[in-house]
Design a protein around this motif. Structure first.
Motif, mmCIF file in Angstrom:
data_model
loop_
_atom_site.group_PDB
_atom_site.id
_atom_site.type_symbol
_atom_site.label_atom_id
_atom_site.label_comp_id
_atom_site.label_asym_id
_atom_site.label_seq_id
_atom_site.Cartn_x
_atom_site.Cartn_y
_atom_site.Cartn_z
ATOM 1 N N UNK A 102 51.058 134.295 40.485
ATOM 2 C CA UNK A 102 51.489 133.979 39.116
ATOM 3 C C UNK A 102 52.182 132.628 39.030
ATOM 4 N N UNK A 103 52.040 132.015 37.847
ATOM 5 C CA UNK A 103 52.636 130.693 37.605
ATOM 6 C C UNK A 103 53.968 130.881 36.892
ATOM 7 N N UNK A 104 55.068 130.526 37.586
ATOM 8 C CA UNK A 104 56.379 130.778 36.977
ATOM 9 C C UNK A 104 56.761 129.712 35.972
ATOM 10 N N UNK A 105 56.159 128.523 36.048
ATOM 11 C CA UNK A 105 56.558 127.447 35.145
ATOM 12 C C UNK A 105 55.893 127.552 33.787
ATOM 13 N N UNK A 106 54.974 128.493 33.631
ATOM 14 C CA UNK A 106 54.226 128.526 32.377
ATOM 15 C C UNK A 106 55.074 129.050 31.228
ATOM 16 N N UNK A 107 55.785 130.178 31.435
ATOM 17 C CA UNK A 107 56.561 130.780 30.347
ATOM 18 C C UNK A 107 58.002 130.354 30.450
ATOM 19 N N UNK A 108 58.763 130.197 29.371
ATOM 20 C CA UNK A 108 58.362 130.321 27.974
ATOM 21 C C UNK A 108 57.514 129.158 27.481
#
Lengths: 203, 279
Positions: free
Chosen positions: A166-172
């Protein structure tokens, strides 16, 4: 205690006198009750014979505690719950239901009502086809992604694992959606003036 | 039918399970048979970026949408009640008509409820104020002509295409770069975007996984044992700012989905069209 012992002895002796064949002794059966003590015993009534109540030191405090508890219960009963704050959105003001406010609409002709119904049916058909198109487009995109991931897995496991993590920088994630007209560059919007007439309730 | 999306996909998946992807499944099978443990794959990996500029304004309405909007507004007005402003308008017009009659006695009027400013005056004042504000134009002049401007077609989403040299051919494609050991494919795609000569584009990549892929074989004379062809993995990203004007004029283009066929090769286009959504 001594009185009880004394009385029991007397009763025994009277019983013994009875059983051993009494002579001139009148054998009236003495009822075995505390109200009728034998003639020979001391004249004493039941309350006098009872032991005196032992007043413990805790008692005045106990009485005070009981009184306090009663007072608290009284206070609780007397407490009136505070009024609930009314939600103004749920209360329609009375002046909205005035009769003067009802519109006088002209009656719809047959052609007009037919046109409206046909337009609604046409609209449902249009929306249905639009929905189908959207669903197939999304399905195609998901299929393409699945295939890409399968191919990547065939290539190298490390890259596949990196891709699936998973990409943690995407959200928010935020994005400014489309408006009717494009934004004017370097526009300074004027401040709006308003009178705040909201009612503030305190409990 | 108005079934939820997941049901449709699951259903379709089970129906087409036997038919889908025959070629790739047989290839996979053969590849698994041939390849021993840890032997390098014969495909060269590339990472590409599908940079999209999302629409800035709403699209124009179809005729049926216009009709339906009119109908909805009519219905709303018919079902509603008169508002304070409308009541005021009616009262003012009544008073005006009474004033203009021949037998008008100004003593009959109820002076307390009159205002100096009538509702109609207020409406005129509001209209004047609205005319003072000039919104930006929906359609710019550069719509059909300048393909390299990212301000074309503000109502649609555009994709960035770049003209690159790929094995002796100068073709239009999504910006791609060869993968180097030690980085993930997403980093390759990011590098591909930043290495475009002169462009300072800011993009947000949507996730670590590729959205699509394209496989092509090198011509026979270039093929070796370890390099049969190339696999390109596409990554989706959204344009969040930045400028593209410092690139050469003819080397890049912002195109809509239906204009892609003018630029891309047929097989490439077929794969790319699957994941570019025009919703």
């Amino acid at each position: 205690m001594s009185g009880i012992v004394y009385r029991s002895l007397i009763q025994l002796s009277s019983r013994a006198a009875l059983t051993s064949g009494c002579g001139s002794f009148v054998a009236t059966p003495v009822r075995q009750s505390h109200w009728f003590s034998s003639v020979l015993s001391l004249k004493s009534s039941a309350p006098l014979r009872a032991e005196p109540k032992k007043k413990k030191k805790v008692d005045p405090r106990r009485e005070l505690l009981v009184k306090e508890r009663l007072k608290k219960k009284l206070k609780k009963l007397e407490k009136v719950p505070s009024e609930l704050i009314p939600v103004e959105d749920f209360i329609t003001p009375v002046h909205c239901f005035d009769e003067t406010r009802i519109r006088s609409n002209p009656l719809l002709s047959f052609e007009e009502s037919e046109r409206r119904d046909l337009l609604l049916k046409e609209w449902s058909r249009y929306k249905h086809s639009q929905h189908q198109a959207e669903m197939t487009a999304i399905k195609d995109a998901i299929d393409a992604q699945k295939q890409a991931l399968e191919e990547l897995k065939m290539e190298s496991e490390d890259l596949y694992k990196a891709a699936v993590s998973p990409d943690t920088n995407l959200f928010p994630f935020t994005h400014q959606g489309p408006c009717y007209t494009p934004p004017i560059p370097n526009y300074d919007p004027p401040d709006g003036k308003y009178n705040d007439i909201t009612r503030v309730y305190t409990q | 039918a108005s079934r939820p999306l997941w049901q449709i996909i699951a259903r379709q998946g089970t129906l087409k399970a036997g038919v889908r992807n025959l070629s790739s499944s047989t290839q996979r099978w053969c590849a698994q048979k041939l390849r021993a443990v840890n032997s390098p794959s014969p495909w060269v990996l590339h990472g590409a970026v599908c940079l999209q500029r999302l629409p800035v304004i709403s699209q124009d309405r179809n005729p049926i949408e216009e009709q339906f909007l009119d109908l909805l507004q009519q219905l709303e007005q018919e079902k509603s009640m008169l508002s304070d402003h409308e009541l005021r308008l009616l009262l003012d017009s009544d008073r005006l008509s009474r004033k203009q009659e021949a037998d008008y006695g100004s003593d009959d009027e109820d002076y307390e409820s009159q205002d100096i400013v009538t509702a109609q005056d207020l409406e005129d004042a509001w209209e004047q104020k609205l005319k003072q504000f000039k919104p930006a134009l929906r359609i710019k002049a550069s719509d059909n002509t300048d393909v390299s401007s990212s301000e074309r077609f503000l109502g649609d989403s555009l994709v960035l295409l770049v003209k690159q040299d790929v094995g002796h051919q100068n073709v239009w494609l999504l910006p791609q770069l060869q993968w180097e050991a030690g980085e993930t494919l997403r980093q390759t795609a990011e590098r591909a975007l930043s290495s475009l000569p002169g462009a300072e584009l800011k993009a947000t990549f949507l996730g670590n996984s590729p959205c699509g892929f394209y496989k092509y074989q090198f011509p026979k004379n270039v093929q070796t044992e370890s390099r049969i062809g190339a696999k390109v993995f596409f990554f989706k990203s959204l344009l969040s700012g930045g400028d593209c004007s410092s690139l050469q004029k003819d080397s890049f283009a912002w195109v809509r989905k239906d204009e892609l066929q003018d630029y891309l090769k047929p097989k490439y286009l077929k794969q790319v069209k699957r994941f570019i959504l025009n919703l």
